[in-house]
Design a protein around this motif. Structure first.
Motif, PDB file in Angstrom:
ATOM      1  N   THR A  25       4.716 -22.224  35.396  1.00  0.00           N
ATOM      2  CA  THR A  25       5.151 -21.597  36.468  1.00  0.00           C
ATOM      3  C   THR A  25       4.561 -20.950  37.593  1.00  0.00           C
ATOM      4  O   THR A  25       5.159 -21.163  38.653  1.00  0.00           O
ATOM      5  N   ARG A  74      -3.646 -14.487  48.060  1.00  0.00           N
ATOM      6  CA  ARG A  74      -3.396 -14.732  46.763  1.00  0.00           C
ATOM      7  C   ARG A  74      -4.428 -15.644  46.304  1.00  0.00           C
ATOM      8  O   ARG A  74      -4.717 -15.596  45.159  1.00  0.00           O
ATOM      9  N   GLU A 133      -6.132  -5.550  38.714  1.00  0.00           N
ATOM     10  CA  GLU A 133      -5.069  -4.947  39.571  1.00  0.00           C
ATOM     11  C   GLU A 133      -4.803  -5.822  40.908  1.00  0.00           C
ATOM     12  O   GLU A 133      -3.588  -5.830  41.366  1.00  0.00           O
ATOM     13  N   ARG A 155      -2.709  -8.815  39.847  1.00  0.00           N
ATOM     14  CA  ARG A 155      -1.273  -8.576  39.500  1.00  0.00           C
ATOM     15  C   ARG A 155      -0.608  -8.123  40.875  1.00  0.00           C
ATOM     16  O   ARG A 155       0.679  -8.029  40.663  1.00  0.00           O
ATOM     17  N   GLU A 156      -1.224  -7.953  41.977  1.00  0.00           N
ATOM     18  CA  GLU A 156      -0.456  -7.970  43.144  1.00  0.00           C
ATOM     19  C   GLU A 156       0.374  -9.190  43.320  1.00  0.00           C
ATOM     20  O   GLU A 156       1.424  -9.014  44.049  1.00  0.00           O
ATOM     21  N   TYR A 157      -0.031 -10.205  42.887  1.00  0.00           N
ATOM     22  CA  TYR A 157       0.371 -11.455  43.264  1.00  0.00           C
ATOM     23  C   TYR A 157       0.981 -12.138  41.786  1.00  0.00           C
ATOM     24  O   TYR A 157       1.984 -13.060  42.234  1.00  0.00           O
ATOM     25  N   LEU A 158       0.967 -11.721  40.530  1.00  0.00           N
ATOM     26  CA  LEU A 158       1.251 -12.324  39.639  1.00  0.00           C
ATOM     27  C   LEU A 158       1.958 -11.241  38.808  1.00  0.00           C
ATOM     28  O   LEU A 158       1.520 -10.204  38.430  1.00  0.00           O
ATOM     29  N   ASP A 159       3.195 -11.723  38.381  1.00  0.00           N
ATOM     30  CA  ASP A 159       3.895 -10.719  37.342  1.00  0.00           C
ATOM     31  C   ASP A 159       3.214 -10.864  36.026  1.00  0.00           C
ATOM     32  O   ASP A 159       2.438 -11.745  35.719  1.00  0.00           O
ATOM     33  N   GLU A 160       3.907 -10.164  34.903  1.00  0.00           N
ATOM     34  CA  GLU A 160       3.412  -9.957  33.720  1.00  0.00           C
ATOM     35  C   GLU A 160       3.340 -11.705  33.067  1.00  0.00           C
ATOM     36  O   GLU A 160       2.160 -12.155  32.645  1.00  0.00           O
ATOM     37  N   PRO A 161       4.552 -12.357  32.899  1.00  0.00           N
ATOM     38  CA  PRO A 161       4.340 -13.386  32.282  1.00  0.00           C
ATOM     39  C   PRO A 161       3.335 -14.424  32.959  1.00  0.00           C
ATOM     40  O   PRO A 161       2.646 -15.603  32.308  1.00  0.00           O
ATOM     41  N   THR A 162       3.442 -14.555  34.392  1.00  0.00           N
ATOM     42  CA  THR A 162       2.461 -15.401  35.203  1.00  0.00           C
ATOM     43  C   THR A 162       1.063 -14.981  34.951  1.00  0.00           C
ATOM     44  O   THR A 162       0.284 -16.026  35.059  1.00  0.00           O
ATOM     45  N   ALA A 163       0.842 -13.647  34.772  1.00  0.00           N
ATOM     46  CA  ALA A 163      -0.718 -13.389  34.496  1.00  0.00           C
ATOM     47  C   ALA A 163      -1.047 -13.912  33.077  1.00  0.00           C
ATOM     48  O   ALA A 163      -2.288 -14.475  33.240  1.00  0.00           O
TER      49      ALA A 163
END
Length: 183
Positions: A62, A117, A140, A143-151
């Protein structure tokens, strides 16, 4: 020792599917059939499982393809893995990774020209390489740029290419030759 520790397999040793896949992958990359595929393909069952997993990260992940290539190239640079760097330099070109990006990849996340990013992601790549973990501030920011699944995908992408660099370096694979005869 000179040359690969395990030589790439031929059609009989890797099977017809892996052989045909490797020929096609070489055409796409503009190289001879990738030595990595023909070497790992000597363990047919493991190769097929690895390939399915790897494809879920790149190219079917993704994360935007350009970002994936930047992260892979940074891992390859940090690990001094010429095979991985050259392979993804070619693939990255198609995803919009240009010569200036390659220079910045070598310089690192502090190089001017990265988006916020990209800088956050590259900083995380460096920290994962150095510590095999991220401190809370880096996490942190990521995570400003990536949601949980993307992280999660990001961590698996970086970890996967670290593992792959280790395998490539240990097997002593050298960059695939261009179909035009150049490395």
């Amino acid at each position: 020792m000179t040359g690969p520790r395990i030589r790439p397999g031929d059609r009989r040793e890797v099977g017809l599917r892996t052989w045909v896949f490797s020929q096609g992958a070489g055409l796409v990359a503009g190289t001879r059939p990738p030595a990595l595929f023909l070497t790992l393909g000597r363990h047919r069952k493991l190769f097929r499982g690895w390939l399915r997993f790897a494809a879920q990260l790149m190219p079917r992940g993704t994360l935007p393809r350009r970002e994936s290539e930047l992260m892979i190239l940074r891992v390859a640079h940090l690990r001094d893995c010429a095979y991985e760097f050259e392979h993804h330099r070619r693939l990255g070109r198609r995803a919009g990774v240009g010569p200036a990006d390659l220079e910045r990849i070598v310089e690192g996340p502090k190089a001017p020209g990265w988006s916020p990013r990209e800088r956050a992601m590259l900083t995380a790549v460096d920290e994962l390489n150095d510590r095999q973990d991220l401190d809370d501030a880096t996490w942190e920011e990521l995570r400003e740029y990536l949601d949980e699944p993307t992280a999660i995908e990001f961590l698996l992408l970086v970890g996967h290419y670290q593992m792959l660099a280790t395998t490539i370096i240990t097997l002593r694979l050298t960059p695939d030759r261009s179909r035009r005869g150049k490395a």
